[in-house]
Design an enzyme around this catalytic site. Structure first.
Site, PDB file in Angstrom:
ATOM      1  N   GLY A 164       0.810  -1.214   0.000  1.00 43.03           N
ATOM      2  CA  GLY A 164       0.000   0.000   0.000  1.00 43.03           C
ATOM      3  C   GLY A 164       0.845   1.266   0.000  1.00 43.03           C
ATOM      4  N   HIS A 208       6.077   3.204 -13.722  1.00 44.88           N
ATOM      5  CA  HIS A 208       5.540   1.977 -13.117  1.00 44.88           C
ATOM      6  C   HIS A 208       4.664   1.299 -14.166  1.00 44.88           C
ATOM      7  CE1 HIS A 208       3.426  -0.320  -9.722  1.00 44.88           C
ATOM      8  NE2 HIS A 208       2.689  -0.562 -10.802  1.00 44.88           N
ATOM      9  N   LYS A 237      -0.878   4.992  -6.089  1.00 48.44           N
ATOM     10  CA  LYS A 237      -1.360   5.323  -7.424  1.00 48.44           C
ATOM     11  C   LYS A 237      -2.526   6.304  -7.366  1.00 48.44           C
ATOM     12  CE  LYS A 237       0.026   0.653  -8.432  1.00 48.44           C
ATOM     13  NZ  LYS A 237      -0.409  -0.753  -8.351  1.00 48.44           N
ATOM     14  N   GLU A 275       4.505  -6.267 -10.999  1.00 44.85           N
ATOM     15  CA  GLU A 275       4.816  -4.838 -11.084  1.00 44.85           C
ATOM     16  C   GLU A 275       6.282  -4.625 -11.445  1.00 44.85           C
ATOM     17  OE1 GLU A 275       1.518  -2.811  -8.188  1.00 44.85           O
ATOM     18  OE2 GLU A 275       3.497  -3.100  -7.328  1.00 44.85           O
ATOM     19  N   ARG A 291      -3.598 -10.876  -6.094  1.00 45.50           N
ATOM     20  CA  ARG A 291      -4.997 -10.536  -5.785  1.00 45.50           C
ATOM     21  C   ARG A 291      -5.564  -9.682  -6.902  1.00 45.50           C
ATOM     22  NH1 ARG A 291      -4.209  -5.073  -4.732  1.00 45.50           N
ATOM     23  NH2 ARG A 291      -2.189  -4.630  -3.791  1.00 45.50           N
ATOM     24  N   ARG A 337      -8.613   7.731  -9.304  1.00 40.27           N
ATOM     25  CA  ARG A 337      -9.040   7.328  -7.955  1.00 40.27           C
ATOM     26  C   ARG A 337      -9.548   8.564  -7.233  1.00 40.27           C
ATOM     27  NH1 ARG A 337      -4.963   2.871  -5.296  1.00 40.27           N
ATOM     28  NH2 ARG A 337      -4.416   1.752  -7.198  1.00 40.27           N
TER      29      ARG A 337
HETATM   30  P1  ADP Z   1      -3.126  -1.699  -6.007  1.00 38.89           P
HETATM   31  O1  ADP Z   1      -1.736  -2.147  -6.303  1.00 38.89           O
HETATM   32  O2  ADP Z   1      -4.210  -2.660  -6.303  1.00 38.89           O
HETATM   33  O3  ADP Z   1      -3.358  -0.333  -6.496  1.00 38.89           O
HETATM   34  P2  ADP Z   1      -2.644  -0.693  -3.390  1.00 38.89           P
HETATM   35  O4  ADP Z   1      -1.169  -0.927  -3.228  1.00 38.89           O
HETATM   36  O5  ADP Z   1      -3.134   0.696  -3.623  1.00 38.89           O
HETATM   37  O6  ADP Z   1      -3.190  -1.682  -4.477  1.00 38.89           O
HETATM   38  O7  ADP Z   1      -3.377  -1.327  -2.184  1.00 38.89           O
HETATM   39  C1  ADP Z   1      -4.766  -1.589  -2.215  1.00 38.89           C
HETATM   40  C2  ADP Z   1      -5.320  -1.530  -0.838  1.00 38.89           C
HETATM   41  O8  ADP Z   1      -4.727  -2.503  -0.022  1.00 38.89           O
HETATM   42  C3  ADP Z   1      -5.089  -0.218  -0.154  1.00 38.89           C
HETATM   43  O9  ADP Z   1      -6.223   0.055   0.602  1.00 38.89           O
HETATM   44  C4  ADP Z   1      -3.879  -0.470   0.717  1.00 38.89           C
HETATM   45  O10 ADP Z   1      -3.883   0.380   1.823  1.00 38.89           O
HETATM   46  C5  ADP Z   1      -4.088  -1.930   1.085  1.00 38.89           C
HETATM   47  N1  ADP Z   1      -2.849  -2.695   1.273  1.00 38.89           N
HETATM   48  C6  ADP Z   1      -2.033  -3.190   0.318  1.00 38.89           C
HETATM   49  N2  ADP Z   1      -1.022  -3.899   0.844  1.00 38.89           N
HETATM   50  C7  ADP Z   1      -1.177  -3.865   2.189  1.00 38.89           C
HETATM   51  C8  ADP Z   1      -0.450  -4.418   3.303  1.00 38.89           C
HETATM   52  N3  ADP Z   1       0.648  -5.164   3.160  1.00 38.89           N
HETATM   53  N4  ADP Z   1      -0.903  -4.153   4.523  1.00 38.89           N
HETATM   54  C9  ADP Z   1      -2.007  -3.406   4.710  1.00 38.89           C
HETATM   55  N5  ADP Z   1      -2.741  -2.881   3.711  1.00 38.89           N
HETATM   56  C10 ADP Z   1      -2.340  -3.095   2.462  1.00 38.89           C
HETATM   57  P1  ADP Z   2       3.833  -1.592  -2.545  1.00 40.59           P
HETATM   58  O1  ADP Z   2       3.819  -3.021  -2.067  1.00 40.59           O
HETATM   59  O2  ADP Z   2       3.655  -0.617  -1.448  1.00 40.59           O
HETATM   60  O3  ADP Z   2       2.961  -1.385  -3.726  1.00 40.59           O
HETATM   61  P2  ADP Z   2       6.117  -1.489  -4.379  1.00 40.59           P
HETATM   62  O4  ADP Z   2       7.361  -2.270  -4.176  1.00 40.59           O
HETATM   63  O5  ADP Z   2       5.182  -1.962  -5.436  1.00 40.59           O
HETATM   64  O6  ADP Z   2       5.366  -1.367  -2.988  1.00 40.59           O
HETATM   65  O7  ADP Z   2       6.503   0.034  -4.654  1.00 40.59           O
HETATM   66  C1  ADP Z   2       5.517   1.064  -4.662  1.00 40.59           C
HETATM   67  C2  ADP Z   2       6.003   2.234  -5.494  1.00 40.59           C
HETATM   68  O8  ADP Z   2       7.245   2.762  -4.996  1.00 40.59           O
HETATM   69  C3  ADP Z   2       6.298   1.896  -6.937  1.00 40.59           C
HETATM   70  O9  ADP Z   2       5.141   1.945  -7.735  1.00 40.59           O
HETATM   71  C4  ADP Z   2       7.315   2.974  -7.309  1.00 40.59           C
HETATM   72  O10 ADP Z   2       6.649   4.187  -7.580  1.00 40.59           O
HETATM   73  C5  ADP Z   2       8.120   3.166  -6.053  1.00 40.59           C
HETATM   74  N1  ADP Z   2       9.337   2.312  -6.043  1.00 40.59           N
HETATM   75  C6  ADP Z   2       9.423   1.036  -5.600  1.00 40.59           C
HETATM   76  N2  ADP Z   2      10.673   0.544  -5.757  1.00 40.59           N
HETATM   77  C7  ADP Z   2      11.420   1.530  -6.297  1.00 40.59           C
HETATM   78  C8  ADP Z   2      12.817   1.643  -6.676  1.00 40.59           C
HETATM   79  N3  ADP Z   2      13.672   0.644  -6.526  1.00 40.59           N
HETATM   80  N4  ADP Z   2      13.234   2.823  -7.219  1.00 40.59           N
HETATM   81  C9  ADP Z   2      12.374   3.866  -7.351  1.00 40.59           C
HETATM   82  N5  ADP Z   2      11.060   3.817  -7.007  1.00 40.59           N
HETATM   83  C10 ADP Z   2      10.578   2.676  -6.485  1.00 40.59           C
HETATM   84 MG    MG Z   3       3.157  -2.310  -5.497  1.00 42.14          MG
END
Ligand code: ADP
Ligand code: ADP
Ligand code: MG
Length: 446
Positions: A164, A208, A237, A275, A291, A337
């Protein structure tokens, strides 16, 4: 096929899942907290069960209460939506033990991909290019410094259980690293119950790009093309689009092949998203979400595949209804969003919606749970609605999105609708392919 499904979520996604179930002739059970008695997902479900008080750990995260609700109502399967228990392997396992179907992947795959360190290792083994970084978690400060020096500053410290957009911090040098590491470890422990941290190269101004996959238990592993989710604030996002502008078909096809091949090697089941960061040349795997994703509707509008319907079908043992050749994206799709938040300080806004009027017309979809008179509670996520528009071209979709944002009325609480209009009208956004840091660097002068 199931006769009855319990939807273990709330808000717009619970409404979305309820629709897919009812269209399949499945009767639905909503669960809710005390604050959500009047919520839309409860009103439209065939049955509902109040499973606890308002805090999420007492209601939407209460696995035992959810399983009891299945037993009371006779639901045979649980759809977890996104967030909450959707990526919780022990919840999926508990359902299996109770002879209930988890509408999602197998619990071992959730577990493998839920640990971001493990996920990167596995994907690397399958030939997926990953973001350069530490091999595994960092053991201590010295280990972290050595890793960072090998990778080269700036680096990103990431919680292996994060999600998240939370649980990551950029550090530019050794001094910052020493200061940040213990803080992030503490945060990771309290948010995700796990203080394991790893290090990645901080990639400068990438995009991304993510790939949607769906797999059944009959040996079919398909992709549904990509989404560009680069318009972000605080790693979350804000706007997503499909297809991603300005990346050659050849590069994309190569990426899809790598993804599908990895899914086949894993024997993955259900929906998933891989991703990547894209630096203009190469794709680097970051994580896999096992998911349904928030932004799934843009793929649905573009490919005309109902992802939630298919997700339920493959979980019940059916074959995917279509083949790779028949998944043909048409036009361009954009999602905004719409959050309940203050436009200046971005703090969540709560309260009663005095008046709600949705936009409509050709190419418009609005996924939401709000209605005139609904009170937005402060306990949960502040996502109010997702505006999804489809146009013949990207330019057409942008104009359609602005037109829809001008039509929509949400009175009584604050939202980010004006921010969306500014982004969509911006010259750089309109030219396509902005980087993940673009919105934050430009937000004051849009
Ligand atoms: P997406 O990649 O589908 O856009 P998000 O990263 O925005 O998803 O997460 C979707 C929802 O899940 C958000 O409400 C976020 O706060 C929640 N969420 C995602 N990963 C976690 C986590 N590890 N722990 C708690 N909440 C999470
Ligand atoms: P989450 O589980 O919270 O979605 P991600 O690993 O998908 O975490 O990273 C969330 C966002 O953070 C990515 O969409 C990108 O914008 C930024 N990010 C993640 N890793 C990197 C990286 N190595 N360098 C720069 N930006 C990053
Ligand atoms: Mg992610």
């Amino acid at each position: 096929m199931f006769d009855k499904v319990l939807i273990a979520n709330r808000g717009e996604i619970a409404v979305r899942i309820n629709r897919a179930c009812q269209e399949l002739g499945i009767s639905t059970v909503a669960i809710h907290s005390e604050a959500d008695t009047q919520s839309m997902h409860v009103r439209i479900a065939d049955e509902s069960v109040c499973i606890g008080p308002n805090p999420v750990n007492k209601s939407y995260l209460n696995a035992h209460a959810i399983i009891s609700a299945c037993e009371i109502t006779g639901a045979q399967a649980v759809h977890p939506g996104y967030g909450f228990l959707s990526e919780n392997a022990s919840f999926a396992k508990m359902l299996e033990d109770h002879k209930l179907t988890f509408i999602g992947p197998k619990s071992n795959h959730i577990e493998m991909m839920g640990d971001k360190i493990e996920a990167k290792k596995i994907m690397k083994d399958y030939g997926v290019p990953t973001v350069p970084g530490s091999e595994g978690n960092v053991k201590n400060e010295t280990d972290a410094i050595n890793s960072s020096l090998t990778i080269g500053f700036p680096v990103l410290l990431k919680a292996s259980a994060g999600g998240g957009g939370r649980g990551m911090k950029v550090v530019n040098n050794e001094k910052e690293l020493k200061k940040t590491l213990p803080i992030l470890k503490q945060e990771a422990l309290s948010f995700f119950g796990n203080d394991s941290i790893y290090i990645e190269k901080f990639i400068d101004s990438p995009r991304h790009i993510e790939v949607q996959v769906i797999c059944d238990s009959h040996g079919n592993y398909l992709h549904l093309h990509e989404r560009d989710c680069s318009v972000q604030r605080r790693n979350q996002k804000v706007i997503e689009e499909a297809l991603a502008p300005d990346i050659s078909d050849e590069k994309k096809q190569k990426l899809f092949e790598i993804c599908v091949n990895a899914m086949e090697k894993m024997g993955y089941l259900g929906l998933g998203t891989l991703e990547f960061l894209f630096d203009g040349e190469e794709f680097y795997f970051m994580e896999m979400n096992t998911r349904l994703q928030v932004e799934h509707p843009i793929t649905e509008m573009l490919t005309r595949v109902d992802l939630v319907r298919e997700q339920i079908c493959v979980a019940s043992g059916d074959k995917i209804f279509t083949s790779q050749e028949n998944i043909k994206p048409l036009g361009h799709s954009i999602e905004c969003r719409i959050n309940a938040e203050n436009p200046i300080n971005f703090k969540p806004s709560v309260g009663k919606i005095l008046m709600y009027h949705p936009p409509a017309g050709n190419g418009i979809r609005l996924d939401t749970f709000i209605y005139s008179g609904y009170t937005v509670p402060h306990y949960y996520d502040n996502l109010l609605a997702k505006l999804i528009v489809t146009g013949r071209t990207r330019n057409h979709a942008i104009k359609r999105a602005i037109r829809s944002l001008n039509e929509i009325v949400i009175d009584g609480i604050e939202t980010n609708i004006e921010l969306h209009k500014k982004i969509l009208s911006n010259k750089e956004f309109k030219s396509g392919g902005v980087a993940i840091n673009w919105l934050e660097s430009n937000i004051k002068n849009l």
